[in-house]
Write a protein that holds these residues in place. Sequence first.
Motif, PDB file in Angstrom:
ATOM      1  N   TYR A 338      45.643  27.196  44.999  1.00 55.39           N
ATOM      2  CA  TYR A 338      44.211  27.126  44.702  1.00 55.39           C
ATOM      3  C   TYR A 338      43.947  26.757  43.229  1.00 55.39           C
ATOM      4  O   TYR A 338      43.106  27.366  42.577  1.00 55.39           O
ATOM      5  N   PHE A 410      37.751  33.426  45.876  1.00 54.11           N
ATOM      6  CA  PHE A 410      38.502  34.664  45.613  1.00 54.11           C
ATOM      7  C   PHE A 410      38.592  34.941  44.117  1.00 54.11           C
ATOM      8  O   PHE A 410      39.620  35.371  43.623  1.00 54.11           O
ATOM      9  N   ASN A 412      36.232  36.926  42.422  1.00 52.19           N
ATOM     10  CA  ASN A 412      35.266  37.960  42.084  1.00 52.19           C
ATOM     11  C   ASN A 412      35.849  38.942  41.070  1.00 52.19           C
ATOM     12  O   ASN A 412      37.050  39.173  41.004  1.00 52.19           O
ATOM     13  N   ASP A 442      31.387  33.586  45.442  1.00 50.96           N
ATOM     14  CA  ASP A 442      32.606  33.119  46.092  1.00 50.96           C
ATOM     15  C   ASP A 442      32.247  32.081  47.153  1.00 50.96           C
ATOM     16  O   ASP A 442      31.313  32.274  47.940  1.00 50.96           O
ATOM     17  N   ASN A 464      30.847  37.210  48.745  1.00 53.14           N
ATOM     18  CA  ASN A 464      31.907  38.015  48.144  1.00 53.14           C
ATOM     19  C   ASN A 464      32.906  38.374  49.235  1.00 53.14           C
ATOM     20  O   ASN A 464      32.552  39.055  50.206  1.00 53.14           O
ATOM     21  N   ILE A 465      34.120  37.871  49.091  1.00 55.41           N
ATOM     22  CA  ILE A 465      35.148  38.074  50.105  1.00 55.41           C
ATOM     23  C   ILE A 465      35.473  39.556  50.286  1.00 55.41           C
ATOM     24  O   ILE A 465      35.766  40.015  51.389  1.00 55.41           O
ATOM     25  N   ASP A 466      35.404  40.334  49.204  1.00 50.34           N
ATOM     26  CA  ASP A 466      35.829  41.734  49.268  1.00 50.34           C
ATOM     27  C   ASP A 466      34.781  42.628  49.922  1.00 50.34           C
ATOM     28  O   ASP A 466      35.062  43.323  50.902  1.00 50.34           O
ATOM     29  N   ASN A 519      32.404  36.258  55.581  1.00 46.92           N
ATOM     30  CA  ASN A 519      33.757  35.781  55.399  1.00 46.92           C
ATOM     31  C   ASN A 519      34.372  35.370  56.731  1.00 46.92           C
ATOM     32  O   ASN A 519      34.640  36.211  57.589  1.00 46.92           O
ATOM     33  N   TYR A 550      34.815  28.346  56.807  1.00 44.47           N
ATOM     34  CA  TYR A 550      36.011  28.336  55.972  1.00 44.47           C
ATOM     35  C   TYR A 550      36.858  27.093  56.254  1.00 44.47           C
ATOM     36  O   TYR A 550      37.019  26.680  57.396  1.00 44.47           O
TER      37      TYR A 550
END
Length: 685
Positions: A338, A410, A412, A442, A464-466, A519, A550
């Motif tokens: 990435y 990714f 954040n 994100d 936000n992926i988390d 996500n 995605y």
Amino acid sequence: MTAPPRPWMSRQDRRRIAQLLVLTLVLVLLTPVRPAHASVNLLVNPGLETVDSTGFPQCWEQSGWGGNTYAFAVSHPGRTGANAMQITVSATAGGGDRKAMMLENPSCAPNVTPGHQYDLSAWYTSTTPDTVLTAFRHDAAQGWVYWTDLLSLAPATTWTEATVRTPQVPPGTDQIVWGVTIYGTGVLRTDDYTMVDATQPTPDLSCSAGVACEQGAWKVLPFEAPVRGIHAVVLHNGDVLLVAGSGNSEEMFEAGTFTTAVYHPDTGTFTDVPTPADLFCAGHVQLADGRVLIMGGNKDYPAADLSHGYKGLKDSYIFDPATGGYERVNDMSAGSWYPSATVLGNGDVIALGGLGEDSSGTVATQYFDAAEERWLGINEANQTWSFWGLYPSMILMQDGRLFYTGSHVFGNGLPGTGASIYDYDAGSITPVPGLQNKDERDQSMSVLLPPAQDQRVLTLGGGNIDSNPDANPLTDIIDLKQPSPAYTAGPPIPAGKMYVSAVLLPDGKVFETGGALHNRADPVYEASMFDPMTNTFTPGMAVDPVPRGYHSSAFLLPDGRVMAVGDNPGDGSFDMRLSVYTPPYLFHGARPQILGEVDRQWAYGSSHTVTVDAPILKASLIRPAAVTHSSDPNQRSVDLPMSVDGNRIGLNLTSNPNLAPPGWYMLFLQGTNGVPAVAEWVKVG
């Protein structure tokens, strides 16, 4: 009996005269119409003959900035009449420029009409190539602001006329001023300025295609891609490179099955390409010669015992469209999964961010020397040892610095404001304020708005992926020309989404499409059109029937349409269907045609002439896509100021390689009916 009087002209004479009249009418209709400059000049004191109490021409000013060493003077004689303006710059150590510019004064600045275009001309002599015709505009909300650099001027020892057509005047602008800027050492003289309204009559934009006239239309192609389109690159021959590597499939990784294909839009066919390594989630950028530099990729998937995560490769390759294969170059100095990839004005490439061979964040600045065709060693490149996240969006600015927009994957929880300006040469990082909800951007996307000369960036969407909240509809806009740039909130996109795609179109608008609410889940079927002139989104564009979340991408094709590929939901499946969007402009009449050959090699500051079969509204160079994960920081549309002589259009390329980094571009001409011609490929640099 007296004979009747003879007619004063014989029947044969009358026939000949009738034929001559018809021939004359045909010649009149076929003769190109030149602007009638002298009778409609909108300028006050265009010949510089009226002077004020100091002896300087009225309605003109001695302007500029910086600490260079300079002198203004009125030279005699002028090209016509007594006066000409002269600027001498004898030293540039203090930087900046000097301008022969009209006064920003209501009684001096010419009035303009939004949506209109104007032909500007000035006569000049110059001993330096470091000159450019510059325009400022009066905005109802902001006052006087920089508008654009219109035309670079070549050195000239005798009086030479420079002529250029402005872009359309933006909404809210009521006056403009313009003149010639000198930013290098030398002597510049100017005289006999002209400005005329060059706006064509409003064309008939009627359309019989129903809702497609306003919304455009999508078509899902009747075949699928043979590889997962994780990465998409539009090549300078019109083909599309689709790179999957292992394609986010651990089974394919374990089997060593890595894939690439080239899609041929003209025939709807694909060519398989042997793939030497797992280029899944690599970085990529187009080099000046049209080859594609691909850096990093996936060294390993996460361990079942969580002892390590994804690992980044050091491998680097060049894909050559001429041979249809990969060539190995030396390894990067650090592993990169990435990584960003931004081409510079000298053709070199900077890569930042990503994960290294040990799954930790890569803090090395990695620099590819295009002339030597190699990655510099870790100690050869300037280092700040900063972690920028994954796929940080790094956009080249007109002064050679990089703008980190805050768009990432990714990334954040990074410290700071979420956006910054990075000066590679100085090794400095300057925070940029104003980005909204920096830890929920994100899989947002950022684009340098058309035209690149305006130096405005739009960042849109994200999540936000988390924590995985609903994706947001936020947008932020920044003007990088300001002394201390800062984001300001823009209008929201019609629906919150991450994995959003934003594509620059030939008409100067931005097409926003695809995305998901969470996500790898909950696709959002929405599309809109952003107009940089009005800073507004038009909702209700036609919607891609294929989910695009995605690992999806959308990109511009040379025929003015948009292609979309990919979707990789949380269940590990991948949608192999391809969609093509026909924008509304292609339903509004015939395309203009470029007649004859087009110059393929474009040097900076050069002018090129094309012949067309219909009036042209605007011209631009659009850099072909190299996109993945809502990230294509090299996407840009460069305005080409025009001079018009009937059906011959003069196109003028900027002299600043930071505005148009070297490489292949799609040359688009837009007709007055709003329809673009099919792009011609030209090589800049």
